[in-house]
Scaffold this active site. Structure first.
Site, PDB file in Angstrom:
ATOM      1  N   CYS A   1       3.078 -50.437  13.353  1.00 16.44           N
ATOM      2  CA  CYS A   1       2.504 -49.142  12.989  1.00 16.44           C
ATOM      3  C   CYS A   1       2.867 -48.093  14.025  1.00 16.44           C
ATOM      4  O   CYS A   1       2.302 -48.074  15.121  1.00 16.44           O
ATOM      5  CB  CYS A   1       0.981 -49.265  12.860  1.00 16.44           C
ATOM      6  SG  CYS A   1       0.159 -47.702  12.496  1.00 16.44           S
TER       7      CYS A   1
ATOM      8  N   CYS B   1       0.010 -45.692  14.933  1.00 15.38           N
ATOM      9  CA  CYS B   1      -0.977 -46.301  15.831  1.00 15.38           C
ATOM     10  C   CYS B   1      -0.467 -46.386  17.261  1.00 15.38           C
ATOM     11  O   CYS B   1      -1.198 -46.094  18.217  1.00 15.38           O
ATOM     12  CB  CYS B   1      -1.333 -47.706  15.360  1.00 15.38           C
ATOM     13  SG  CYS B   1      -1.753 -47.851  13.607  1.00 15.38           S
ATOM     14  N   ASP B   2       0.790 -46.820  17.435  1.00 16.61           N
ATOM     15  CA  ASP B   2       1.262 -47.222  18.763  1.00 16.61           C
ATOM     16  C   ASP B   2       2.357 -46.356  19.363  1.00 16.61           C
ATOM     17  O   ASP B   2       2.711 -46.546  20.527  1.00 16.61           O
ATOM     18  CB  ASP B   2       1.769 -48.676  18.691  1.00 16.61           C
ATOM     19  CG  ASP B   2       0.676 -49.642  18.277  1.00 16.61           C
ATOM     20  OD1 ASP B   2      -0.500 -49.354  18.569  1.00 16.61           O
ATOM     21  OD2 ASP B   2       0.998 -50.683  17.674  1.00 16.61           O
TER      22      ASP B   2
END
Length: 330
Positions: A154, A157-158
């Site tokens: 993701c 997300c990261d």
């Protein structure tokens, strides 16, 4: 319960498994990620008798996520397991019962609905499906060793964790190109590794990627090994046409080859789309009256903890209203 609950909580659930057999609930929630936990907080707080059947990994995908920086309310960030533990404890505070097991059979044809998971058989007036979706993996042995240590599924997300690093994205569809373009905001360079020499992505996304100076394509290739000490530092690539093997430096590997919704047990039970995601009609309702869905099990666009939690809230409110309208009693 696993690493999400204290020992006394685990013993309490284990000792009561037999008591659950044949028990009836206002709501049974299948799945225990942000959607399921959020929904249970709302339904239990509304005095609806609620059971969560968590699956064998309570907390879902976030249990494999190290740092979560984009969930509101945690200015210094929070780990995925810690966030899920907080949600679980909040849910249990209002009286939610939780069983750690996999649902193996559902009966939505008769009322009350019947759910079977291991030795547990329970019935309910309403059911929420929040089993999520799992990212497709590369399937190489070293992949899981570096999950959360440079291997991610993701970018949203990261991505910020990979500032000024050389990043590799695997895939050739819309998701891969969207993630690669997003990662150029943080990485020093982004290489897209694709098994073919033609992309599946839409033309507009292809044009943007080809025009981006930070993006480079490596065609007809696959990642066959990942190396590093405690974090990804080197990737081994194999050219699928020539057989040539080479290594490249990389601080992060983003696998963007799709997701699989966790809906196998619901086939022929509720409407699914051509990719296996649950179809919802009018917010969170499925085609079966009294059966609802929330989170990544139907949302293949956003796939974020916060959107899953939001869908969980919506589903709980829909369930409360549906039960109230029908004056269903346990």
């Amino acid at each position: 319960m696993n690493n999400l609950a204290n020992e006394s909580g685990r013993n309490d659930i284990d000792s009561k498994l037999e008591d659950y057999t044949g028990n009836h609930y206002d709501v049974i929630i299948i799945g225990s990620g942000p959607a399921g936990y959020t929904a249970s907080i709302y339904t239990s707080r509304a005095k609806l008798k609620t059971l969560i059947i968590s699956g064998t990994l309570p907390g879902g995908q976030l249990m494999t996520t190290t740092e979560v920086e984009n969930y509101p309310g945690f200015p210094s960030g929070i780990t995925g397991p810690e966030l899920m533990m907080n949600m679980q404890q909040q849910s249990e505070r209002f009286g939610t019962k939780i069983v750690i097991d996999e649902v193996t059979e559902v009966n939505f044809e008769n009322r009350p609905f019947k759910i079977i998971a291991g030795s547990l058989t329970a019935t309910a007036d309403s059911v929420l499906i929040s089993t999520g979706a799992s990212p497709r993996k590369l399937g190489i042995p070293s992949e899981m060793n570096f999950s959360g240590k440079g291997v991610s599924y993701c970018a949203t997300c990261d991505g910020p964790f990979f500032r000024n690093q050389d990043i590799v994205v695997v895939g050739g569809g819309d998701t891969a190109l969207e993630e690669a373009t997003f990662l150029t905001k943080f990485g020093k360079s982004v290489k897209i590794v694709h098994r073919r020499d033609v992309l599946r992505a839409s033309k507009i996304l292809q044009e943007r990627a080809f025009e981006n100076e930070k993006i480079e394509f490596i065609w007809n290739s696959a990642v066959v090994d990942i190396k590093g000490d405690n974090k990804v530092s080197m990737l081994t690539l194999k050219n699928l046409k020539t057989g040539e093997v080479r290594t490249i430096e990389s601080g992060g590997l983003f696998v963007a080859i799709g997701h699989e919704p966790n809906t196998s047990v619901f086939r022929n039970k509720v409407d699914l789309d051509d990719k296996g995601y649950i179809k919802v009609y009018g917010n969170t309702r499925t085609n079966i009256e009294g059966v609802f869905a929330a989170g990544d099990v139907h949302d293949h666009r956003y796939r974020q903890a916060i959107t899953a939690a939001g869908f969980g809230c919506m589903a709980a409110l829909d369930i409360e209203r549906w039960l109230s309208e029908r004056k269903v009693k346990p």
